[in-house]
Design an enzyme around this catalytic site. Sequence first.
Site, PDB file in Angstrom:
ATOM      1  N   ARG A 171       0.905  -1.152  -0.106  1.00 29.80           N
ATOM      2  CA  ARG A 171      -0.150  -0.103  -0.001  1.00 29.80           C
ATOM      3  C   ARG A 171       0.921   1.380  -0.136  1.00 29.80           C
ATOM      4  NH1 ARG A 171      -5.546  -1.143   1.757  1.00 29.80           N
ATOM      5  NH2 ARG A 171      -5.848  -3.121   0.618  1.00 29.80           N
ATOM      6  N   ARG A 194      -3.496   6.387   1.059  1.00 28.11           N
ATOM      7  CA  ARG A 194      -3.827   7.617   1.772  1.00 28.11           C
ATOM      8  C   ARG A 194      -2.977   8.318   2.536  1.00 28.11           C
ATOM      9  NH1 ARG A 194      -9.304   5.080   3.405  1.00 28.11           N
ATOM     10  NH2 ARG A 194      -7.995   3.221   3.731  1.00 28.11           N
ATOM     11  N   ARG A 245      -6.967  11.621  -5.377  1.00 25.99           N
ATOM     12  CA  ARG A 245      -8.452  11.067  -4.910  1.00 25.99           C
ATOM     13  C   ARG A 245      -9.548  12.443  -4.766  1.00 25.99           C
ATOM     14  NH1 ARG A 245     -11.584   8.384  -4.209  1.00 25.99           N
ATOM     15  NH2 ARG A 245     -11.657   6.993  -2.167  1.00 25.99           N
ATOM     16  N   ASP A 282      -6.437  -2.857  -7.515  1.00 24.10           N
ATOM     17  CA  ASP A 282      -7.249  -3.522  -6.387  1.00 24.10           C
ATOM     18  C   ASP A 282      -7.324  -4.998  -6.668  1.00 24.10           C
ATOM     19  OD1 ASP A 282      -8.131  -2.400  -3.492  1.00 24.10           O
ATOM     20  OD2 ASP A 282      -9.369  -4.173  -4.332  1.00 24.10           O
ATOM     21  N   TYR A 290     -14.917 -11.961  -0.149  1.00 19.71           N
ATOM     22  CA  TYR A 290     -15.237 -10.716  -0.380  1.00 19.71           C
ATOM     23  C   TYR A 290     -16.775 -10.946  -1.247  1.00 19.71           C
ATOM     24  CZ  TYR A 290     -11.520  -7.739   1.617  1.00 19.71           C
ATOM     25  OH  TYR A 290     -10.985  -7.027   2.563  1.00 19.71           O
TER      26      TYR A 290
HETATM   27  C1  LIG Z   1      -7.858  -7.108   1.012  1.00 17.25           C
HETATM   28  C2  LIG Z   1      -7.121  -6.320  -0.136  1.00 17.25           C
HETATM   29  C3  LIG Z   1      -8.071  -5.335  -0.783  1.00 17.25           C
HETATM   30  N1  LIG Z   1      -7.260  -4.486  -1.636  1.00 17.25           N
HETATM   31  C4  LIG Z   1      -5.789  -5.267  -1.607  1.00 17.25           C
HETATM   32  C5  LIG Z   1      -6.044  -6.151  -0.665  1.00 17.25           C
HETATM   33  C6  LIG Z   1      -4.794  -7.202  -0.298  1.00 17.25           C
HETATM   34  C7  LIG Z   1      -3.834  -6.784   0.775  1.00 17.25           C
HETATM   35  C8  LIG Z   1      -4.392  -6.463   2.307  1.00 17.25           C
HETATM   36  O1  LIG Z   1      -4.794  -7.412   2.663  1.00 17.25           O
HETATM   37  O2  LIG Z   1      -4.366  -5.214   2.661  1.00 17.25           O
HETATM   38  C9  LIG Z   1      -4.548  -5.020  -2.436  1.00 17.25           C
HETATM   39  C10 LIG Z   1      -4.364  -3.714  -2.714  1.00 17.25           C
HETATM   40  N2  LIG Z   1      -5.133  -2.472  -2.737  1.00 17.25           N
HETATM   41  C11 LIG Z   1      -4.271  -1.435  -3.195  1.00 17.25           C
HETATM   42  C12 LIG Z   1      -3.208  -1.729  -3.884  1.00 17.25           C
HETATM   43  C13 LIG Z   1      -2.420  -0.960  -4.545  1.00 17.25           C
HETATM   44  C14 LIG Z   1      -0.877  -1.009  -4.616  1.00 17.25           C
HETATM   45  C15 LIG Z   1      -0.100  -0.829  -3.306  1.00 17.25           C
HETATM   46  O3  LIG Z   1       0.102   0.244  -3.058  1.00 17.25           O
HETATM   47  O4  LIG Z   1      -0.107  -1.766  -2.557  1.00 17.25           O
HETATM   48  C16 LIG Z   1      -3.300  -3.162  -3.561  1.00 17.25           C
HETATM   49  C17 LIG Z   1      -1.786  -4.135  -3.757  1.00 17.25           C
HETATM   50  C18 LIG Z   1      -4.873  -0.031  -3.084  1.00 17.25           C
HETATM   51  C19 LIG Z   1      -6.138   0.396  -2.389  1.00 17.25           C
HETATM   52  N3  LIG Z   1      -6.909  -0.057  -1.991  1.00 17.25           N
HETATM   53  C20 LIG Z   1      -7.913   0.558  -1.242  1.00 17.25           C
HETATM   54  C21 LIG Z   1      -6.940   1.679  -1.015  1.00 17.25           C
HETATM   55  C22 LIG Z   1      -7.697   3.161  -0.231  1.00 17.25           C
HETATM   56  C23 LIG Z   1      -8.812   3.481  -0.732  1.00 17.25           C
HETATM   57  C24 LIG Z   1      -8.827   4.951  -1.236  1.00 17.25           C
HETATM   58  O5  LIG Z   1      -8.260   5.588  -1.584  1.00 17.25           O
HETATM   59  O6  LIG Z   1      -9.963   5.475  -0.588  1.00 17.25           O
HETATM   60  C25 LIG Z   1      -5.881   1.765  -1.715  1.00 17.25           C
HETATM   61  C26 LIG Z   1      -4.949   2.738  -1.709  1.00 17.25           C
HETATM   62  C27 LIG Z   1      -9.112   0.164  -0.544  1.00 17.25           C
HETATM   63  C28 LIG Z   1      -9.518  -0.887  -0.140  1.00 17.25           C
HETATM   64  N4  LIG Z   1      -9.229  -2.230  -1.136  1.00 17.25           N
HETATM   65  C29 LIG Z   1      -9.578  -3.457  -0.187  1.00 17.25           C
HETATM   66  C30 LIG Z   1      -9.686  -2.799   1.037  1.00 17.25           C
HETATM   67  C31 LIG Z   1     -10.063  -4.020   2.162  1.00 17.25           C
HETATM   68  C32 LIG Z   1      -9.754  -1.651   1.124  1.00 17.25           C
HETATM   69  C33 LIG Z   1     -10.279  -0.546   2.258  1.00 17.25           C
HETATM   70  C34 LIG Z   1      -9.173  -0.579   3.228  1.00 17.25           C
HETATM   71  C35 LIG Z   1      -7.905   0.134   3.183  1.00 17.25           C
HETATM   72  O7  LIG Z   1      -7.837   1.389   2.483  1.00 17.25           O
HETATM   73  O8  LIG Z   1      -6.931  -0.442   3.432  1.00 17.25           O
HETATM   74  C36 LIG Z   1      -9.320  -4.783  -0.899  1.00 17.25           C
END
Ligand SMILES: Cc1c2[nH]c(c1CCC(=O)O)Cc1[nH]c(c(CCC(=O)O)c1C)Cc1[nH]c(c(CCC(=O)O)c1C)Cc1[nH]c(c(C)c1CCC(=O)O)C2
Length: 362
Positions: free
Chosen positions: A31, A35, A44, A82, A158
Amino acid sequence: MNSDFPPLKNDLLLRAARGEQTDRAPVWVMRQAGRYLPEFRKVREDHEFFEICRTPELATEVTIQPIRRYKGLIDAAIIFSDILVIPQALGMEVLMQPGPVFPRPLDTPADLANLPDTIDVDKELGYVFDAIKMTREKLEGQVPLIGFCGAPWTLMMYMIEGGSSRTMQKSKTWLFKYPEESRALLKRLADVCVDFLVGQVKAGAQLLQVFDSAAGDLSPYDFETFSIPVLQQISIDVRNRLSKLGLAQVPLTLFAKGASPTLAARCGYDVIGLHWTQDPLDVVNNHVANTSLQGNLDPMVLFGGREAIEREVERMCKAFRSARGGITKGWIANLGHGITPGVDPDDLKWFFECMHKYSASA
Ligand SMILES: Cc1c2[nH]c(c1CCC(=O)O)Cc1[nH]c(c(CCC(=O)O)c1C)Cc1[nH]c(c(CCC(=O)O)c1C)Cc1[nH]c(c(C)c1CCC(=O)O)C2
């Protein structure tokens, strides 16, 4: 073909993934585009989350933001996307508000009839491939680019829960009540994962990571029964498909969050990602001797201030080095899970600086 891009100037990540000794541990952060970065929050303000994923110029820009900010300190980029783009490609609606929400999750196996048997990943997920190509150009070979997907069990979870879940009651109900239908769904998802991962390598991804974020919520028996067969299918099929296409192999990483490293190591990946609750010395001595490791600082250390960050990084470096007989070998430094909003970007910079200092081979 995947070779017409600017030549790679920093291959630490790829060498550590292949188990080699390195002058210092390569480092990146799950990540890392997200954010906690003001420049990401700025993008965003004007664009929805999935709009960024689907617009190659925007996905490229946010992928590169941490590379730009931490120039010379960070050893990999991960394509901004994602794991939930696969359920979307299967026709399911997914919203981000701010966590993921599926307005119409799978309820019973009868709902599987609504999912297509096969999909054309070039058509449904071509926007990810375009973002990868554009990012490879823009990176100019500074660091390798990681592609990724969600593992079948985590995606299934999910798709049935309709969002994050503490107990995973609905999706586990499927495993126990409808094991055959669950296996069929997992297999269908694995087929899509393979097409998607191979497409990412064709587009230019130089390492692939599979996120099984819900793996550690299964009993070891259920992880072995339901998730491992499809994780194995993915590593085997991706490698076979790449050779058939005449493409160079790329290292494969499995982050089966919280699952037993012994079981994860059976899945045939080059690198196993460790959760912060797992001890590298224990993992190498008692479970997994020859697989490369990734991880595993507790992401909350980044809130502890500079002294704590330095102390914990030094401790982590000592642990990973002593696990390999005193050398920095087969280790990709990272957090034990994703970085969270609220971290001061300068504290993350300090983490990278400490990693450069303390992981250098003596
Ligand atoms: C379970 C999962 C998801 N997404 C992801 C996983 C596996 C890794 C883990 O276990 O955390 C993987 C993911 N999500 C995102 C990336 C991008 C690359 C990176 O920088 O790592 C990657 C590799 C961007 C994201 N994915 C998300 C954001 C934040 C959303 C936003 O910008 O509003 C980002 C930058 C949203 C997201 N997407 C998901 C969730 C549960 C959430 C909300 C919670 C959170 O923010 O951590 C599903």
